[in-house]
Design an enzyme around this catalytic site. Structure first.
Site, short mmCIF file in Angstrom:
data_model
loop_
_atom_site.label_atom_id
_atom_site.label_comp_id
_atom_site.label_asym_id
_atom_site.label_seq_id
_atom_site.Cartn_x
_atom_site.Cartn_y
_atom_site.Cartn_z
N GLU A 249 0.89 -1.17 0.00
CA GLU A 249 0.00 0.00 0.00
C GLU A 249 0.92 1.21 0.00
O GLU A 249 1.49 1.57 1.03
CB GLU A 249 -0.89 0.00 1.25
CG GLU A 249 -1.81 -1.21 1.38
CD GLU A 249 -3.00 -1.17 0.43
OE1 GLU A 249 -3.30 -0.10 -0.11
OE2 GLU A 249 -3.62 -2.23 0.22
N CYS A 283 -2.18 9.25 2.08
CA CYS A 283 -1.94 8.63 0.77
C CYS A 283 -3.04 9.00 -0.20
O CYS A 283 -2.81 9.11 -1.39
CB CYS A 283 -1.81 7.12 0.91
SG CYS A 283 -3.24 6.37 1.71
P1 NAD Z 1 8.42 4.58 4.79
O1 NAD Z 1 8.49 3.75 3.57
O2 NAD Z 1 9.55 5.48 5.09
O3 NAD Z 1 8.27 3.66 6.10
C1 NAD Z 1 7.19 2.77 6.24
C2 NAD Z 1 7.58 1.69 7.23
O4 NAD Z 1 8.60 0.87 6.64
C3 NAD Z 1 8.15 2.20 8.54
O5 NAD Z 1 7.62 1.42 9.59
C4 NAD Z 1 9.64 1.97 8.38
O6 NAD Z 1 10.34 1.79 9.59
C5 NAD Z 1 9.65 0.68 7.59
N1 NAD Z 1 10.88 0.40 6.84
C6 NAD Z 1 11.86 1.26 6.44
N2 NAD Z 1 12.81 0.60 5.75
C7 NAD Z 1 12.44 -0.71 5.71
C8 NAD Z 1 13.00 -1.88 5.13
N3 NAD Z 1 14.14 -1.85 4.44
N4 NAD Z 1 12.34 -3.04 5.27
C9 NAD Z 1 11.16 -3.10 5.94
N5 NAD Z 1 10.58 -2.02 6.52
C10 NAD Z 1 11.21 -0.83 6.41
O7 NAD Z 1 7.04 5.36 4.70
P2 NAD Z 1 6.52 6.49 5.68
O8 NAD Z 1 7.31 7.71 5.40
O9 NAD Z 1 6.40 5.97 7.05
O10 NAD Z 1 5.03 6.68 5.13
C11 NAD Z 1 4.68 7.61 4.15
C12 NAD Z 1 4.41 6.91 2.85
O11 NAD Z 1 3.41 5.91 3.03
C13 NAD Z 1 3.85 7.83 1.79
O12 NAD Z 1 4.43 7.54 0.55
C14 NAD Z 1 2.39 7.47 1.76
O13 NAD Z 1 1.72 7.78 0.56
C15 NAD Z 1 2.43 6.03 2.02
N6 NAD Z 1 1.14 5.57 2.52
C16 NAD Z 1 0.38 4.74 1.76
C17 NAD Z 1 -0.86 4.34 2.20
C18 NAD Z 1 -1.74 3.42 1.40
O14 NAD Z 1 -2.65 2.85 1.97
N7 NAD Z 1 -1.52 3.26 0.10
C19 NAD Z 1 -1.34 4.80 3.43
C20 NAD Z 1 -0.53 5.66 4.15
C21 NAD Z 1 0.72 6.04 3.70
#
Ligand code: NAD
Length: 528
Positions: A249, A283
């Site tokens: 997502e 998002c």
């Molecule tokens: P991010 O990708 O930086 O982090 C998301 C999660 O992934 C965090 O818990 C982080 O610690 C973890 N993470 C980081 N590196 C990782 C790795 N190598 N392996 C596994 N996990 C890892 O995202 P963010 O900044 O927390 O969130 C914002 C983003 O999320 C935006 O792009 C937003 O659009 C998206 N988002 C999407 C939805 C949806 O439903 N489509 C909903 C909300 C947010």
């Protein structure tokens, strides 16, 4: 996000534990220090979730739902205190913490109490003529242990809804909340500790990306990931090496198409709410407002008036939006707005980082946005409303679809059938007519993206099926000693050809006659 001194490698006296702290985005004050869960501890958490798996999956669905429904009383009792804690770590208004975060629990539990059995129970389907005397069934069973990795923008809801869905489908779960919003993860831990779910069925592991990566490497059966495209790619690559299924997502750049006959006042209010709520960190935020030329100027005038009314501030009962949750996101938003200005866009309001404390970026209205600007191409994830002038509706649809993202979109018109026809042309996982964002809170319909917005669906029936394996079941009563297609093949070929041709030519009597002859030959041979 602030990682404690030593870039997250702070050594405490006599300890090698790595820690991180989270801070209040309004004051910058430290809220709490958390241990980063090590890979060994991640493996141990997954092992505990696996040990709890048999007890939970063998608990009848109705009882599982009863146990999960205990959460409603916990949230009714503590909801306002949870909301204050969520608002303290995110800066979002209390209204948002209550309604868009905590409210997801009763909404989804009540929906699945009514519908989960229908979705998950075994069902019989028609058996084709080629398989006489047999019945066909489809059933679902839990995958095992699900790893849920969640982001910081809706830190409670975007963790809790997949966790709940996975649990209802009979899985146990290990949740890794965002390191920016660990308190929301702690609230989830507390809620599960307060209900009678088997010990170990839900594990919350705090940490940063390294902890998330360790969870993907651990002995989990699926990863449900919500976050950025860049991290999603890494998660998918790691999952591919095992391989285990992943659901991604990811981000969005939602288009809002304003037709000439739209109710412009409603559309302007909607754009301002849909683009600025949660300070644009959503998002499914409105990130491209595509307005047909005929009403562009009038719409921008209404939009500007609405933007002026938005109150930004600390999460009291009056603020509409707060600061940015994640400090570094302020720089991304600012860079997008500066790039737009340099390339000729007009900033009608906001557009400057204010002096003073807090991770604030003001509500910003940008017109004259064009396709080469970062603010058009990349996800901004901030309180910015980029307006694009379009020739007509066809041009707006073309722009909406000519993009890397496909999460959500909306069409605004008084002609509902034309609106639905236009909405159906948008390449996105969710579309609305004269509305926006609401579909994300509607438990009855699936949610997810296309293109770089990810794949897989949750919510609705899909929300349980995506955490289940599907098993096909064929049953024969077993009375007969043999089958038409079993050995020996001698004498059968001409009748096989008859069945083959009958089926291909849709001549069922011929196909059936050939099958009966084949069975007779088989039965005669079985007597020998
Ligand atoms: P991010 O990708 O930086 O982090 C998301 C999660 O992934 C965090 O818990 C982080 O610690 C973890 N993470 C980081 N590196 C990782 C790795 N190598 N392996 C596994 N996990 C890892 O995202 P963010 O900044 O927390 O969130 C914002 C983003 O999320 C935006 O792009 C937003 O659009 C998206 N988002 C999407 C939805 C949806 O439903 N489509 C909903 C909300 C947010």
């Amino acid at each position: 996000m602030t990682i404690a001194a030593g870039a997250g490698k702070k050594k405490r006296s006599g300890s090698t534990a790595r820690t991180f702290v989270n801070t209040n985005p309004v004051t910058g004050d430290e809220i709490a220090t958390f241990q980063i869960t090590t890979p060994d501890e991640v493996n141990a958490a997954v092992a505990r979730a696996r040990a709890a798996s048999a007890a939970w999956k063998n608990t009848p669905l109705e009882r599982r739902l009863q146990i999960l429904a205990e959460m409603k009383a916990v949230i009714a009792r503590n909801g306002e205190s949870y909301a204050r804690r969520i608002s303290e770590e995110t800066g979002k208004p209390l209204v948002d913490s209550l309604m868009t975060e905590l409210m997801s629990v009763p909404i989804f539990i009540d929906y699945y109490i009514k519908h989960a059995d229908r979705v998950l129970r075994r069902r019989r389907v028609r058996t084709p003529i080629l398989f006489p005397g047999k019945s066909s069934h489809i059933e679902h069973f839990p995958m095992g242990v699900i790893g849920v990795i969640s982001p910081w923008n809706f830190p409670f809801q975007l963790a809790m809804v997949p966790v709940l869905s996975a649990l209802i489908a009979g899985n146990t779960v290990v949740l890794k909340p965002s390191e920016v919003t660990p308190v929301s993860g702690e609230i989830i831990r507390e809620i599960f500790a307060a209900i009678s779910i088997p010990v170990g069925a839900v594990q919350v592991i705090q940490g940063d990306g390294s902890t998330g990566a360790a969870l993907v490497e651990a002995d989990v059966d699926k990863i449900f990931f919500t976050g950025s495209v860049a991290t999603g790619r890494r998660v998918m690559a790691a999952a591919a090496a095992k391989p285990i299924p992943v659901e991604l997502e990811l981000g969005g750049k939602d288009a809002m198409i304003i037709c000439a006959d739209a109710n412009l006042k409603r559309a302007a209010k909607a754009a301002v709410w849909g683009g600025l709520v949660n300070c644009g960190q959503m998002c499914v935020s409105v990130e491209r407002i595509l307005v047909v030329d005929e009403v562009h100027d009038e719409f921008v005038r209404l939009l500007a008036a609405e933007v002026d009314k938005v109150r930004q501030g600390a999460p009291d009962e009056h603020a509409d939006i707060g600061p940015m949750i994640f400090g570094r996101q302020v720089e991304v938003v600012d860079a997008h707005v500066r790039d737009a200005r340099e390339r000729g866009a007009v900033i009608l309001s906001g557009g400057e980082i204010p002096d003073g404390p807090g991770q604030y970026y003001p509500p910003t209205l940008v017109t004259g946005v064009t396709a080469e600007m970062d603010i058009y191409r990349e996800e901004t994830f901030g309180p910015v409303l980029p307006v694009v002038r379009c020739r007509d509706e066809a041009h707006a649809i073309e722009l909406a679809n000519d993009h890397q993202y496909g999460l959500n979109g909306s069409v605004w018109t008084r002609d509902i059938s034309r609106g639905m026809a236009l909405a159906s042309q948008i390449e996105a996982g969710q579309v609305s007519v004269n509305d926006l964002v609401a579909s994300v809170g509607n438990p009855a319909i699936p949610f997810g993206g296309v293109k770089n917005s990810g794949f897989g669906r949750y919510h609705g029936a899909e929300g349980l099926l995506s955490f289940s394996h599907t098993r096909s079941l064929m049953v024969d009563r077993g009375f007969l000693p043999t089958e038409p297609f079993w050995f020996p093949y001698a004498q059968k070929y001409p009748h096989m050809v008859g069945a083959f041709r009958g089926l291909l030519r849709n001549n069922m009597p011929k196909a059936l006659a050939s099958l009966i002859r084949l069975q007779r030959i088989s039965l005669r041979a079985a007597k020998d």
